[in-house]
Design a protein around this motif. Structure first.
Motif, short mmCIF file in Angstrom:
data_model
loop_
_atom_site.label_atom_id
_atom_site.label_comp_id
_atom_site.label_asym_id
_atom_site.label_seq_id
_atom_site.Cartn_x
_atom_site.Cartn_y
_atom_site.Cartn_z
N ALA A 191 35.90 34.38 53.35
CA ALA A 191 36.66 34.67 54.56
C ALA A 191 37.92 35.47 54.23
CB ALA A 191 37.04 33.37 55.26
N LEU A 192 38.42 35.34 53.00
CA LEU A 192 39.60 36.11 52.60
C LEU A 192 39.22 37.51 52.15
CD1 LEU A 192 41.56 33.39 50.63
CD2 LEU A 192 42.34 34.54 52.69
N GLY A 193 37.92 37.80 52.14
CA GLY A 193 37.48 39.13 51.75
C GLY A 193 37.16 39.26 50.28
N LYS A 198 34.05 37.99 42.34
CA LYS A 198 35.43 37.47 42.29
C LYS A 198 35.46 36.01 42.67
CE LYS A 198 38.88 40.56 41.61
NZ LYS A 198 38.82 41.90 42.22
N ARG B 100 36.13 41.54 56.43
CA ARG B 100 36.70 40.19 56.53
C ARG B 100 38.18 40.17 56.17
NH1 ARG B 100 31.85 37.48 53.51
NH2 ARG B 100 30.52 36.83 55.21
N ARG B 101 38.64 41.19 55.45
CA ARG B 101 40.06 41.24 55.10
C ARG B 101 40.94 41.17 56.34
NH1 ARG B 101 41.18 46.06 50.87
NH2 ARG B 101 39.55 45.59 49.36
N MET B 105 40.85 33.17 58.56
CA MET B 105 40.15 32.00 59.07
C MET B 105 40.80 30.73 58.53
SD MET B 105 36.15 31.30 59.47
CE MET B 105 35.57 29.90 60.39
N GLU B 124 46.59 34.58 46.11
CA GLU B 124 45.30 34.91 45.51
C GLU B 124 44.63 36.14 46.13
OE1 GLU B 124 44.07 33.85 42.89
OE2 GLU B 124 41.96 34.41 42.93
N ALA B 125 44.48 36.12 47.46
CA ALA B 125 43.75 37.22 48.09
C ALA B 125 44.50 38.55 48.00
CB ALA B 125 43.41 36.86 49.53
N GLN B 128 43.99 39.65 44.32
CA GLN B 128 42.62 39.89 43.87
C GLN B 128 41.86 40.86 44.76
OE1 GLN B 128 41.25 38.84 41.07
NE2 GLN B 128 43.16 37.85 40.51
N VAL B 129 42.15 40.85 46.06
CA VAL B 129 41.36 41.66 46.97
C VAL B 129 42.05 43.00 47.26
CG1 VAL B 129 40.31 41.75 49.25
CG2 VAL B 129 40.37 39.59 48.01
N ARG B 173 47.97 31.19 53.84
CA ARG B 173 47.03 31.92 52.99
C ARG B 173 46.27 32.98 53.80
NH1 ARG B 173 42.05 28.76 50.19
NH2 ARG B 173 41.45 28.53 52.37
N ALA B 174 45.87 32.60 55.02
CA ALA B 174 45.15 33.56 55.86
C ALA B 174 46.08 34.68 56.30
CB ALA B 174 44.55 32.84 57.07
N MET B 177 46.93 38.13 54.22
CA MET B 177 46.13 39.35 54.24
C MET B 177 46.46 40.23 55.44
SD MET B 177 44.24 39.52 51.59
CE MET B 177 42.86 40.61 51.93
#
Lengths: 312, 264
Positions: A191-193, A198, B100-101, B105, B124-125, B128-129, B173-174, B177
């Motif tokens: 959900a965080l992409g 990963k 989804r980025r 959720m 984290e996101a 990492q993303v 956390r959500a 992003m």
């Protein structure tokens, strides 16, 4: 309440007890005394028997740090580490293959595990050694070409035999670990992409390690002992060296005890390492990490001196 | 792009548009044709008995579940597929992840990463993303934790936090992003009644900042006060929809009446 009034009047170091503490005569466990005595007697008898046997105990310390023995220990350790490395890498690969949605890769992984878990490792070792009957020479085109018998050295046989067998066991351990992580973790990461890779690397595997590390510790200890089988393919690890020295020095049984002592020493060292590794991967999952032995000792010493300070 | 655009069709910008969405798990039909529209900037509440399909629908919005029939659009783009002419192509995992980025959720059971501290969970996101720098992400993460009232818990692991605190970290956390849409899947159902208020306060604050939110909830009070639209679902279909105050105080359908009489 009357208790509160008593508290102020009583001596300072008496804990503020509520109702009066129970003072009862404990149950006497006579059976425990009897069994303890019997067990100790048996132990003494065994030790006595060994001390009276025709074993030259003095030969063990003489050879304990012999150069050949130390080299054997070094080779045993190297074999353990390298075989486990092959086992862990292969195991993770096989576990991911088995869990993959591709029916071909998951069946291949299943077949591999079925074969290597289903045959004794000693048989596998000997088969690797004698595979020259099938392949007379190995030909990797321009890179490498040689006779199988000179290609398949005792070291390579040992590594392949132990490592590939271990990979089958590690695959099942890793699979159990990966399955133990809650599916909500994957969903949250997705959900965080985050990508599949990963998610696996950053989220799933670190949590799976908590489940994977304890049985892997057992596998390392098992592997250390299983390396002794490699003596059958002419590789001079600890057990082989001990046997060789035993034949030339005229103290064969003594050298076996020497080997046993070394194995025990090495497995003990590994157990300590395992404790710290498990402690590392427990972070976040338990509110408080278990104390290390050193911390326990320090806490005990501190509390002892603290108590002295109060009473003095 | 050849795909149908649902933007600017008269009623302002649409963030989510569902047309006859069906979903079944094996033989069990969970969604039997959902049609609804969520406008940008509104708080859209989904209520209904358990098993009515509201959580499943929410999970379809960010493609955690694949729909079997119908069309689902987020911000004008088809979810999970690409349309060329009248053919649909499944999106690659990488493309789904990219979409989804933009959709945050929040789960009923928090699903924080237990091996990371609160601030690491939030960082984290982005790191990492999005490939953001650690220092910047950490600064931002601490700001977000401050926003949900947990700046002092940045170094705590999830197991050291209460349920309400964990859920607020999950919201932070959500938000890290910078999503344009936030999905809440019964965010207060796993909490002690005493802790529900803290989480709802954070959500109310978020709604006031103009975030588009789709909220599956049993908190009728929250729906009435904060919600802009409300949908009552039962048996995989939308039974009744409208402004929360109207639906909750003056339900038209028998089924809605009987449900509300039990939960209010």
């Amino acid at each position: 309440m009357t208790v509160d009034i008593d508290k102020t009047a009583g001596p300072a170091d008496v804990p503020p007890a509520g109702p009066e503490a129970i003072r009862a005569i404990p149950v006497r466990h006579y059976g425990r005394w009897v069994s303890a005595v019997v067990a100790i007697a048996l132990l003494v008898a065994i030790v006595y028997a060994f001390s009276q046997g025709k074993i030259n105990w003095g030969a063990i310390p003489d050879y304990f740090f012999d150069d050949r023995v130390l080299q054997g220990v070094g080779k045993t350790l190297m074999l353990t580490v390298l075989s486990m490395l092959i086992g862990v890498v292969g195991g993770i690969l096989l576990a991911v293959m088995r869990l993959s949605k591709n029916p071909v890769t998951s069946s291949i992984a299943w077949f591999y595990i079925w074969f290597f878990r289903g045959t004794p490792v000693l048989v596998q070792l000997v088969v690797w050694f004698n595979l020259g009957l099938v392949f007379t020479y190995i030909d990797l085109g321009p890179i490498y070409k040689d006779y199988w018998s000179s290609f398949m050295t005792p070291l390579l046989t040992a590594l392949l035999g132990l490592g590939l067998n271990e990979a089958a066991y590690m695959a099942e351990i890793c699979r159990a670990g990966l399955l133990s992580v809650d599916e909500g973790q994957t969903e949250a990461a997705h959900a965080l992409g985050m990508s599949h890779g990963k998610t696996l690397r950053r989220i799933i595997i670190p949590q799976a390690m908590r489940v994977i590390v304890p049985p892997t510790g057992n596998e390392v200890i098992n592997m250390l002992k299983t390396t002794s089988l490699v003596s059958v393919v002419q590789y001079s690890e600890l057990f082989r060296v001990a046997q060789d020295i035993g034949q030339t020095s005229g103290a064969p049984a003594e050298m076996l005890f020497l080997a046993a002592a070394w194995y025990l020493l090495l497995t003990s060292v590994f157990s300590v390492g395992q404790f710290y590794l498990e402690r590392y991967y427990a972070r976040g999952s338990s509110r408080q990490l278990p104390p290390t032995p050193w911390q326990k000792v320090r806490a005990n010493v501190l509390s002892l001196s603290g108590r002295k300070g109060v009473t003095a | 792009m050849t795909e149908k655009t649902v933007k600017d069709n008269g009623s302002g910008t649409l963030m989510v548009k569902a047309e006859g969405v069906h979903k079944s798990f094996g033989p069990v039909q969970v969604l039997k044709g959902i049609d609804l529209e969520v406008k940008a900037g509104e708080v859209f509440c989904l209520i209904g008995p358990s098993g009515s399909g509201k959580s499943t629908f929410l999970r379809c919005i960010n493609h955690l579940e694949k729909i079997n029939a119908g069309r689902l659009y987020v911000d004008g783009e088809l979810v999970g597929y690409r349309q060329h002419g009248d053919k649909l192509y499944e999106l690659r995992d990488r493309e789904v992840a990219l979409k989804r980025r933009d959709i945050g959720m929040v789960f009923q059971r928090f699903n924080l990463f237990p091996h990371m501290t609160a601030v690491e969970n939030v960082m984290e996101a982005p790191v990492q993303v999005k490939g953001a720098s650690r220092a910047q992400s950490k600064e931002r993460a601490i700001q977000l934790l401050e926003r949900v009232g947990l700046a002092d818990k940045a170094g705590s692991y999830p197991s050291q936090l209460s349920g309400g605190q964990q859920q607020r970290v999950a919201i932070a956390r959500a938000l890290a992003m910078d999503p344009k849409l936030m999905l809440f899947d019964e965010p207060t159902s796993a909490l002690d009644p005493e802790l529900v208020g803290d989480v709802l306060d954070v959500m109310r604050d978020l709604a006031e900042s103009g975030m588009t939110m789709v909220v599956v909830t049993h908190e009728m009070g929250f729906a009435r006060e904060v919600g802009d639209s409300l949908v009552f679902m039962d048996g995989g279909v939308v039974v009744e929809s409208g402004h929360p105050r109207e639906v909750l105080t003056n339900p038209q359908h028998e089924r809605t009446k009987s449900f509300l009489s039990k939960v209010l």
